[in-house]
Design an enzyme around this catalytic site. Structure first.
Site, PDB file in Angstrom:
ATOM      1  N   TYR A 139       3.415 -14.320 -14.306  1.00 43.47           N
ATOM      2  CA  TYR A 139       2.414 -13.383 -13.639  1.00 43.47           C
ATOM      3  C   TYR A 139       1.008 -13.925 -13.849  1.00 43.47           C
ATOM      4  CZ  TYR A 139       0.347  -8.905 -12.795  1.00 43.47           C
ATOM      5  OH  TYR A 139      -0.507  -7.719 -12.376  1.00 43.47           O
TER       6      TYR A 139
ATOM      7  N   ALA B 232       1.071  -1.197   0.088  1.00 47.87           N
ATOM      8  CA  ALA B 232       0.017  -0.011  -0.048  1.00 47.87           C
ATOM      9  C   ALA B 232       0.909   1.217  -0.017  1.00 47.87           C
ATOM     10  CB  ALA B 232      -0.922  -0.058   1.034  1.00 47.87           C
ATOM     11  N   SER B 233       2.218   1.166  -0.321  1.00 49.34           N
ATOM     12  CA  SER B 233       3.123   2.362  -0.243  1.00 49.34           C
ATOM     13  C   SER B 233       2.773   3.203  -1.427  1.00 49.34           C
ATOM     14  CB  SER B 233       4.484   2.101  -0.101  1.00 49.34           C
ATOM     15  OG  SER B 233       4.724   0.697  -0.898  1.00 49.34           O
TER      16      SER B 233
ATOM     17  N   VAL C 259       5.887  -9.951   1.702  1.00 51.26           N
ATOM     18  CA  VAL C 259       4.979 -10.909   1.676  1.00 51.26           C
ATOM     19  C   VAL C 259       5.363 -12.204   1.287  1.00 51.26           C
ATOM     20  CG1 VAL C 259       3.130  -9.274   1.564  1.00 51.26           C
ATOM     21  CG2 VAL C 259       3.991 -10.370  -0.674  1.00 51.26           C
TER      22      VAL C 259
ATOM     23  N   LYS D  75      -1.581 -15.046 -10.872  1.00 50.27           N
ATOM     24  CA  LYS D  75      -2.605 -14.425 -10.740  1.00 50.27           C
ATOM     25  C   LYS D  75      -3.897 -15.407 -11.041  1.00 50.27           C
ATOM     26  CE  LYS D  75      -1.292 -10.253  -9.771  1.00 50.27           C
ATOM     27  NZ  LYS D  75      -1.521  -9.418  -8.481  1.00 50.27           N
TER      28      LYS D  75
ATOM     29  N   SER E  31      -5.535 -10.094 -11.832  1.00 48.37           N
ATOM     30  CA  SER E  31      -5.401  -9.291 -13.039  1.00 48.37           C
ATOM     31  C   SER E  31      -5.856  -9.903 -14.260  1.00 48.37           C
ATOM     32  CB  SER E  31      -3.717  -9.428 -13.163  1.00 48.37           C
ATOM     33  OG  SER E  31      -3.358  -9.004 -14.579  1.00 48.37           O
TER      34      SER E  31
END
Ligand SMILES: NC(=O)c1ccc[n+]([C@@H]2O[C@H](COP(=O)([O-])OP(=O)(O)OC[C@H]3O[C@@H](n4cnc5c(N)ncnc54)[C@H](OP(=O)(O)O)[C@@H]3O)[C@@H](O)[C@H]2O)c1
Length: 247
Positions: free
Chosen positions: A158, A13-14, A65, A162, A145
Site C-alpha cells: 500500500y 464512490a459507492s 479500475v 500510494k 495516503s
C-alpha cells in the site's frame, strides 16, 4: 441545442471517502457526478440518490479500475451514450488494502493493491486525459495516503502504491500545467470508513495529535477545494489530512 453537462468522475464512490467526495463536488461546485464502483451496486445507487438531493444528475458505472480494458470500455461507452457532457474533474479514489508483514506478503496481495491504487490511476486517467487536454481545462485529484508519504510497517504494498501515486501526481502536473489542467493529491491519515473499521481505534488515535480519526467529509472538503476554480494556481501538490501525524 442542449446544454453541456459538466461532470466529475469519482472512482470508488459507492462508500466511504469516495461517497463524501461525490457529495461535496455536487454540493459545493454543482457538478453532475459519475460514480464508479466495483462490486457494491446497491451502495453506489445510494450514493447516486444522495448526490441527486443536491440538485445535480448522478450516474453509476461499474468497472474494476485495475483492469485497463474494462475501464476504457466502460468510460468510452458512457461518453458515447452521453455526448452532451464535458468531464472536468477526475478523482482517483478507489483503493484497497491487503496488509501483511513483507516476509508473509503473497504476490497476489502485492499486485492487487498496486493494480487498484497505482495502475487504477493510469487506467482511468489515460482514458479521459485527452478530453481534458482538448478542452484546456481539468482537475485531476488523486487520493494517496500518509502511508505513501512516510511508509507504514505492514503495508509495503500500500505504501508503494500510494508513494507511486504521489510521484505520478507531481510528474503529470508538470506535463499538463500549460493546458490549464491541475494535478494534485490528498494524503489522508486515519479516516473512519469500511477500510479502517476493524482497526483498534482507541490504540491508534493515541498516535494522532488531534486524538481522533478523521471523517470522510474532512477529506472531501480538501478535494472539493482542489477541484474548484479557486485552486487554479496549485498543481503537483499533496495536502496531508491526518490530524497532525508527522509525514
Ligand atoms: N480510510 C482511511 O483511513 C484512508 C486513509 C488514507 C487513504 N485512504 C484512501 O482513500 C480511498 C478511499 O478509501 P475508503 O476508506 O473510503 O475505503 P472503503 O470504504 O473501503 O471504500 C473503497 C471504495 O473503493 C472501491 N473500490 C475498491 N476496489 C476497486 C476497484 N478495483 N475498482 C473500482 N472501485 C474499487 C469500492 O467499491 P465497492 O463498494 O464496489 O467495493 C469502494 O467504493 C482509498 O484509495 C484509500 O486507500 C483511506
Amino acid at each position: 441545442m442542449s446544454e453541456v453537462r459538466k461532470v466529475a468522475l469519482v472512482t470508488g464512490a459507492s462508500r466511504g471517502i469516495g461517497r463524501a467526495i461525490a457529495a461535496a463536488l455536487a454540493e459545493d461546485l454543482g457538478y453532475d457526478i459519475l460514480i464508479n464502483y466495483v462490486g457494491n451496486a446497491d451502495k453506489a445507487e445510494e450514493t447516486a440518490e444522495m448526490v441527486r438531493t443536491k440538485g445535480v444528475q448522478a450516474d453509476t458505472v461499474q468497472f474494476d479500475v485495475g483492469d485497463r480494458e474494462a475501464t476504457h470500455s466502460a468510460l468510452n461507452a458512457w461518453c458515447e451514450a452521453h455526448p452532451d457532457t464535458r468531464f472536468e474533474v477526475i478523482v482517483n479514489n478507489a483503493g484497497v488494502t491487503r496488509d501483511n508483514l513483507f516476509v508473509f506478503l503473497p504476490a497476489e496481495d502485492w499486485h492487487k493493491v498496486i493494480d487498484t491504487s497505482l495502475n487504477g490511476f493510469y487506467n482511468v486517467t489515460s482514458a479521459l486525459v485527452q478530453k481534458l487536454v482538448r478542452q484546456r481545462y481539468g482537475r485531476i485529484i488523486n487520493v494517496a495516503s500518509v502511508s505513501g508519504m512516510k511508509g507504514t510497517a505492514g503495508q509495503t504494498n500500500y505504501s508503494a502504491a500510494k508513494a507511486g501515486l504521489v510521484g505520478a501526481t507531481k510528474a503529470l502536473a508538470q506535463e499538463l500545467a500549460k493546458r490549464k489542467i491541475t494535478v494534485n493529491a490528498v494524503a489522508p491519515g486515519f479516516i473512519h470508513s469500511d477500510m479502517t473499521k476493524d482497526l483498534p481505534v482507541d490504540d491508534l488515535k493515541r498516535l494522532v495529535p488531534m486524538e481522533r480519526f478523521g471523517t470522510p467529509e474532512e477529506v472531501a472538503c480538501a478535494v472539493s477545494f482542489l477541484a474548484s476554480p479557486g485552486a487554479s494556481y496549485i498543481t503537483g501538490e499533496v495536502i496531508n489530512i491526518n490530524g497532525g501525524i508527522h509525514s
